[in-house]
Design a protein around this motif. Structure first.
Motif, PDB file in Angstrom:
ATOM      1  N   ASP A   1       6.640  -6.403  -7.846  1.00  0.00           N
ATOM      2  CA  ASP A   1       7.921  -5.721  -7.831  1.00  0.00           C
ATOM      3  C   ASP A   1       8.121  -5.011  -9.166  1.00  0.00           C
ATOM      4  O   ASP A   1       8.416  -5.669 -10.159  1.00  0.00           O
ATOM      5  CB  ASP A   1       8.998  -6.764  -7.583  1.00  0.00           C
ATOM      6  N   PRO A   2       7.938  -3.690  -9.238  1.00  0.00           N
ATOM      7  CA  PRO A   2       8.140  -3.011 -10.517  1.00  0.00           C
ATOM      8  C   PRO A   2       9.625  -2.902 -10.835  1.00  0.00           C
ATOM      9  O   PRO A   2      10.440  -2.675  -9.976  1.00  0.00           O
ATOM     10  CB  PRO A   2       7.531  -1.629 -10.293  1.00  0.00           C
ATOM     11  N   ARG A   3       9.951  -3.071 -12.068  1.00  0.00           N
ATOM     12  CA  ARG A   3      11.342  -2.956 -12.493  1.00  0.00           C
ATOM     13  C   ARG A   3      11.391  -2.067 -13.713  1.00  0.00           C
ATOM     14  O   ARG A   3      10.557  -2.161 -14.583  1.00  0.00           O
ATOM     15  CB  ARG A   3      11.914  -4.321 -12.833  1.00  0.00           C
ATOM     16  N   ARG A   4      12.405  -1.256 -13.791  1.00  0.00           N
ATOM     17  CA  ARG A   4      12.589  -0.354 -14.911  1.00  0.00           C
ATOM     18  C   ARG A   4      13.319  -1.100 -16.005  1.00  0.00           C
ATOM     19  O   ARG A   4      14.334  -1.727 -15.764  1.00  0.00           O
ATOM     20  CB  ARG A   4      13.420   0.795 -14.382  1.00  0.00           C
ATOM     21  N   ARG A  25      -5.954  -7.006  -6.974  1.00  0.00           N
ATOM     22  CA  ARG A  25      -5.987  -5.614  -7.424  1.00  0.00           C
ATOM     23  C   ARG A  25      -4.567  -5.085  -7.586  1.00  0.00           C
ATOM     24  O   ARG A  25      -3.703  -5.329  -6.744  1.00  0.00           O
ATOM     25  CB  ARG A  25      -6.739  -4.769  -6.402  1.00  0.00           C
ATOM     26  N   VAL A  26      -4.354  -4.328  -8.642  1.00  0.00           N
ATOM     27  CA  VAL A  26      -3.049  -3.710  -8.881  1.00  0.00           C
ATOM     28  C   VAL A  26      -3.258  -2.298  -9.401  1.00  0.00           C
ATOM     29  O   VAL A  26      -4.194  -2.037 -10.154  1.00  0.00           O
ATOM     30  CB  VAL A  26      -2.181  -4.540  -9.867  1.00  0.00           C
ATOM     31  N   ARG A  27      -2.408  -1.395  -8.927  1.00  0.00           N
ATOM     32  CA  ARG A  27      -2.440  -0.008  -9.400  1.00  0.00           C
ATOM     33  C   ARG A  27      -1.008   0.410  -9.684  1.00  0.00           C
ATOM     34  O   ARG A  27      -0.133   0.276  -8.824  1.00  0.00           O
ATOM     35  CB  ARG A  27      -3.056   0.897  -8.348  1.00  0.00           C
ATOM     36  N   PHE A  74       0.078  -6.733  -1.305  1.00  0.00           N
ATOM     37  CA  PHE A  74       1.335  -7.025  -0.624  1.00  0.00           C
ATOM     38  C   PHE A  74       2.094  -5.770  -0.216  1.00  0.00           C
ATOM     39  O   PHE A  74       3.109  -5.836   0.448  1.00  0.00           O
ATOM     40  CB  PHE A  74       2.230  -7.894  -1.525  1.00  0.00           C
ATOM     41  N   GLY A  75       1.630  -4.592  -0.653  1.00  0.00           N
ATOM     42  CA  GLY A  75       2.296  -3.357  -0.292  1.00  0.00           C
ATOM     43  C   GLY A  75       2.542  -2.473  -1.505  1.00  0.00           C
ATOM     44  O   GLY A  75       1.917  -2.639  -2.558  1.00  0.00           O
TER      45      GLY A  75
END
Length: 86
Positions: A1-4, A25-27, A74-75
């Protein structure tokens, strides 16, 4: 979950934080409103945990609306932020 993290809009660096519940894996990439990819900040296998990645906007075309997209098994999640003139 990216958060600013930090102010929005911003003139300064953008701090993006995300938490991985499991390894994998993460991008994480930055794009503009026209769908052009500006920068790929992360593209690798990553352990579980909390991470912070900073983007200084050095590759950006200046002020405008940008999107940070985080892709994992996970999406995909996207956050929007505004960069003003420095």
């Amino acid at each position: 979950d990216p958060r600013r993290a930090g102010q929005n809009p911003t003139r300064a660096r953008v701090a993006l934080t995300f938490t991985r519940p499991t390894a994998g894996r993460v991008r994480l990439a930055i794009g503009d409103v026209e769908g052009r990819r500006d920068a790929t900040l992360v593209d690798r296998e990553s352990p579980a945990g909390r991470f912070e990645v900073q983007w200084g906007g050095q590759t950006a075309g200046g002020a405008g609306v940008y999107f940070a997209g985080l892709e994992t098994a996970f999406g995909k999640r996207v956050v929007r932020f505004v960069r003003t003139h420095s």
